[in-house]
Design a protein around this motif. Structure first.
Motif, mmCIF file in Angstrom:
data_model
loop_
_atom_site.group_PDB
_atom_site.id
_atom_site.type_symbol
_atom_site.label_atom_id
_atom_site.label_comp_id
_atom_site.label_asym_id
_atom_site.label_seq_id
_atom_site.Cartn_x
_atom_site.Cartn_y
_atom_site.Cartn_z
ATOM 1 N N GLN A 162 2.031 -46.660 83.632
ATOM 2 C CA GLN A 162 3.440 -46.962 83.850
ATOM 3 C C GLN A 162 4.133 -46.647 82.533
ATOM 4 O OE1 GLN A 162 5.383 -50.882 84.663
ATOM 5 N NE2 GLN A 162 4.091 -50.818 86.463
ATOM 6 N N PRO A 163 5.301 -46.009 82.565
ATOM 7 C CA PRO A 163 5.936 -45.674 81.287
ATOM 8 C C PRO A 163 6.129 -46.915 80.419
ATOM 9 C CG PRO A 163 7.135 -44.685 83.105
ATOM 10 C CD PRO A 163 6.099 -45.556 83.710
ATOM 11 N N GLN A 164 5.701 -46.835 79.182
ATOM 12 C CA GLN A 164 5.814 -47.962 78.257
ATOM 13 C C GLN A 164 6.840 -47.619 77.189
ATOM 14 O OE1 GLN A 164 2.977 -50.531 78.405
ATOM 15 N NE2 GLN A 164 3.032 -49.613 80.418
ATOM 16 N N LYS A 165 7.440 -48.622 76.633
ATOM 17 C CA LYS A 165 8.355 -48.452 75.506
ATOM 18 C C LYS A 165 9.394 -47.370 75.753
ATOM 19 C CE LYS A 165 6.675 -51.587 72.777
ATOM 20 N NZ LYS A 165 7.541 -52.733 72.528
ATOM 21 N N LEU A 166 10.027 -47.445 76.905
ATOM 22 C CA LEU A 166 11.091 -46.484 77.195
ATOM 23 C C LEU A 166 12.261 -46.745 76.258
ATOM 24 C CD1 LEU A 166 10.923 -46.674 81.060
ATOM 25 C CD2 LEU A 166 10.680 -44.585 79.747
ATOM 26 N N PRO A 167 12.843 -45.679 75.705
ATOM 27 C CA PRO A 167 13.939 -45.883 74.759
ATOM 28 C C PRO A 167 15.210 -46.374 75.467
ATOM 29 C CG PRO A 167 13.569 -43.550 75.133
ATOM 30 C CD PRO A 167 12.473 -44.264 75.841
ATOM 31 N N PHE A 177 12.508 -47.835 85.752
ATOM 32 C CA PHE A 177 11.606 -48.729 85.018
ATOM 33 C C PHE A 177 12.354 -49.465 83.903
ATOM 34 C CE2 PHE A 177 7.789 -46.540 86.747
ATOM 35 C CZ PHE A 177 7.142 -47.675 87.173
#
Lengths: 421, 402
Positions: free
Chosen positions: A52-57, A139
């Motif tokens: 799952q995408p992490q640390k999305l800006p 997300f």
């Protein structure tokens, strides 16, 4: 013919032997395609290894500059899902950053928010998310929504504490209902299993389709040698030619599935054996569709182009990304002519829901039905051969001297190989 | 002055020759024109419905309370799901799920109603079908919306019982109001997000496959030299050949891309808030970079159809590597730099941002500059590849004569 007749099994065997020899001596295409498959597996497994995408800006537009807004900023950064990469003064800066793709979402805290909270004037804070990039946008929105709700809850809790309520009452007041979410067979909502389990077999299928169409066309240009080998048995000469590829790509695909379900631990409730059977049938059905395409379209370039369109559309039509049930009615029916759709449905049944035997048998039967397409294709090829006088020439060759029948074997094989490479 | 005229005439000659080569090959015309128009039409039609709506779900209500009924009714009222079945127990619902008749189950335990009445935290369970991400998304968003509504309803009731009514109760229920604005694609549609990216990819891929056929044929039938005007078959003049050929493809693809990216997006009502002039200005370097990139790679294709067979799977890879689906910020660095090889990466990102997000050319500066860099770089590689191809053929021919 002067030689003794072979039975059908031996004819198949001869044809298979012939193809294996050809592939071993000229492995260029099969090597290229196998490298392509391995590349795809490595690519997809490493590209989305986060699951799952992490640390999305994301950004925060902090016009308030208060204790509350600072704390919200820190708490957002502390979550796993998003990271505050910038704090802006106004909306325009944040929107500009979004259009420059520096952030996927931003939270706008207007001036005086903290004061209004203290005065119970119910200030509004706004979440802006970018849905033009659906995954990043949704997300990061999900994370922002959770955190702002928690902030809301924190304020409620403070007020209720000051009013002297017990912790238990506070919990009941703040959170009267809770929803436990259980994503079946994918508890971490990992993006990988849902994409890779269909797209990677699909890529193998696409390659099988294309190489089968190409091989068959080369063979049709000069079918005499193999037909002679199989004593005029068209079925044996075609399927004998295709079977080595079936075996090779099935091995690759099953190994790939082993990597996905074994090494990467994707959920597999049902039996791996049944899934492998479904995979082999998937390869066979694509080969059958290729035979049909070759039968229908005598022009090689045409059938390769049409095959390419058919093959690439199968990803869309299989319905693994955009569910088939939401497509327009005609398109749903159209989807049924793509073997990938049936493979996807059998995968879902076997791996995710451990479906009943009847269901699995149903999907496997549908895949088997595709083999009928190869009969149709072979019928069409047979008709073309009679039209072009292939059979007549074959009989003439056989009735002429025996040496002549044996001699061109090496010659024709070299010309076929030349045309192949 | 005459030299410039001469150069222009050479370029013109090559262009005319290349155009006639394209239009004399049925397969190339199919890919260049029919394929480029057919794919967008199919995609727009298949993904017409944008969102997943009216998914059937089952409700298992062990509590049979007013509260659980209200929850189920509210669920039924959301656009995303329909309560199709009301099951007696979870096993029954499980069987329905296995039969793929439903995409979600909502379960209310026996004490749901009692807990709501007792001012405790009541708990419901949601089981989601994970076979497709969009099922999960729809069921979850519908359930969360109902949950939020139900929470506020019960909360204001509870505050009322605690002696807070009217404005003071709503102050407590929601001390901070949260507003959400979904920018650019307000309904969160799948079509509006994916199809613009596919439109751009289709342009590059049909160009690539068509040129594979064109270059493969000329190599297969030993026409590489013949496909270049006689007086230009020398080293220094090959740049003119590259420019001339690129111009020919550009003349075909420029109108095609305007149809796809400007006309069709408006016709199918896909996002199109961008300035068309910026889109056109952006298309130019994208097409040039794609053309020279394809000219370089296709020079290595030795056979008419082998290019399609070997490279077709790359279409799937390119859409994922572009960042349209999996965010670029979360890609491993290696793949990010690998994606910079392909013009489609910049083309897709730039186009989505100009067209769907209303960015100006200045805001896609990085993509725009990178596309021009690619154009220059691939122009030289394309000319170099042509040079190698010609020398290679001369050597081959000589050995054949011997």
């Amino acid at each position: 013919m002067a030689r003794e007749k072979h039975n059908w099994f031996q004819r198949y065997l001869l044809s298979v032997q012939r193809e294996v020899r050809q592939v071993v001596y000229h492995p260029r295409y099969i090597l290229l395609l196998s490298i392509g498959v391995i590349f795809s597996y490595v690519f997809f497994l490493t590209l989305m290894d986060e699951g799952q995408p992490q640390k999305l800006p994301i950004a925060v537009v902090d016009q308030d500059g208060s204790f509350l807004s600072r704390r919200l900023c820190h708490e957002l950064s502390a979550t796993q899902g998003v990271e505050v990469v910038a704090v802006y003064d106004n909306h325009l800066q944040a929107r500009d950053a979004m259009q420059r793709m520096r952030i996927f979402a931003f939270l706008e805290i207007p001036k005086g928010t903290y004061n209004e909270v203290l005065q119970f004037r119910r200030p509004t804070i706004t979440i802006y998310s970018n849905n033009a990039y659906l995954l990043g946008g949704s997300f990061s929105y999900k994370n922002l929504a959770t955190m702002t709700k928690l902030a809301c809850g924190a304020v409620q809790r403070e007020v209720l504490r000051k009013k002297g309520y017990s912790e238990k009452t506070i919990a009941g007041l703040i959170q009267p209902v809770e929803l436990d979410t259980h994503p079946i067979a994918n508890p971490t909502v990992n993006y990988q299993p849902y994409i890779l389990t269909t797209i990677l077999p699909g890529i193998i299928g696409l390659m099988v389709l294309m190489i089968t169409i190409m091989m068959l066309h080369y063979w049709i240009k000069n079918p005499y040698e193999r037909l002679r080998l199989c004593e005029g048995d068209l079925m044996a000469s075609i399927w004998g030619k295709l079977l080595p590829y079936t075996v090779w790509f099935s091995i690759i695909g099953i190994t790939g599935n082993l990597v996905l379900f074994g090494f990467c631990h994707y959920t597999l409730y049902g039996s791996f054996f049944v899934l492998s059977i479904a995979f082999v049938l998937f390869i066979l059905s694509l080969q059958s569709m290729a035979v049909l395409l070759v039968g229908l379209l005598p022009d090689m370039h045409m059938s390769i182009t049409i095959g390419a369109i058919y093959g690439t559309l199968s990803f869309t039509m299989s319905g693994f990304s955009y569910p088939a049930s939401s497509m327009p009615g005609g398109m749903q029916l159209f989807g049924y002519i793509f073997p990938l759709r049936h493979y996807y449905l059998s995968y879902v049944n076997i791996a995710l829901f451990d479906g009943t035997p009847q269901q699995i048998i149903f999907h496997i039967t549908v895949l088997l039905l595709f083999l009928v397409a190869s009969y149709l294709g072979i019928f069409l090829i047979n008709r073309r051969f009679s039209y072009e006088g292939v059979w007549r020439k074959l009989i003439e060759d056989a009735s002429s001297e025996k040496e002549e029948a044996d001699m061109p074997l090496s010659q024709t094989s070299t010309t076929i190989e030349q045309s192949l490479l | 002055m005459s030299k410039i005229y001469e150069q222009l005439r050479d370029v013109w000659d090559v262009m005319v020759m290349e155009l006639s080569r394209v239009f004399h090959d049925g397969g190339v015309v199919i890919l260049f024109i029919v394929g480029t128009l057919l794919y967008p039409l199919i995609f727009a039609f298949v993904y017409k419905n944008e969102c997943v709506r009216e998914l059937p779900i089952a409700v298992v209500d062990d509590s049979q309370s007013v509260e659980s009924h209200r929850f189920a009714h509210k669920l039924d009222a959301t656009p995303e799901v329909v309560v199709e079945f009301e099951c007696c127990n979870i096993e029954e619902a499980r069987t329905l799920m296995q039969q793929r008749l439903i995409n979600g189950i909502v379960y209310f335990p026996k004490d749901y109603g009692t807990k709501v009445a007792n001012m405790e935290t009541a708990r419901a369970c949601l089981f989601c079908d994970m076979s497709s991400f969009l099922y999960y998304r729809s069921v979850l968003s519908s359930a969360s919306a109902v949950l939020l509504d139900e929470m506020q309803y019960i909360e204001s009731d509870r505050y009322g019982r605690a002696g807070m009514t009217g404005e003071s109760a709503s102050q407590m229920v929601q001390p901070i109001r949260i507003d959400d604005v979904k920018l650019y694609v307000p309904n969160g549609g799948f079509t509006s997000f994916l199809v613009p990216a596919l439109f751009v990819l289709v342009l590059q891929q049909t160009l690539f496959l068509g040129m594979c056929v064109l270059y493969g044929t000329s190599r297969q039938e030993r026409l590489v030299r013949k496909s270049i005007p006689t007086h230009l078959r020398q080293q220094g003049l090959l740049f003119r050949v590259s420019v001339g050929r690129a111009l020919a493809y550009f003349l075909i693809y420029f109108p095609m891309s305007i149809i796809n990216l400007i006309v069709l997006t408006r016709l199918f009502n896909l996002p199109h808030i961008g300035n068309p002039i910026h889109v056109i200005l952006f298309i130019i370097p994208f097409l040039l970079a794609a053309i020279f990139f394809c000219m370089t790679v296709c020079s290595f294709v030795r056979h008419r159809d082998s290019g399609i067979v070997v490279f077709i799977f790359f279409s799937v890879i390119l859409i994922f590597i572009s960042g349209a689906i999996w965010p670029q910020s979360n890609m491993p660095k290696f793949w990010l730099f690998f994606s910079y090889i392909f013009p489609s990466t910049f083309g897709i990102n730039g186009f989505i941002r100009i067209n769907s997000m209303g960015a100006t050319l200045d805001q896609v500066k990085f993509e725009y500059i990178m596309l021009w860099v690619q154009t220059v770089l691939y122009f030289f590689t394309a000319s170099g590849a042509l040079h190698i191809l010609l020398r290679f053929r001369i050597g081959r021919n000589a050995s054949e004569i011997v």
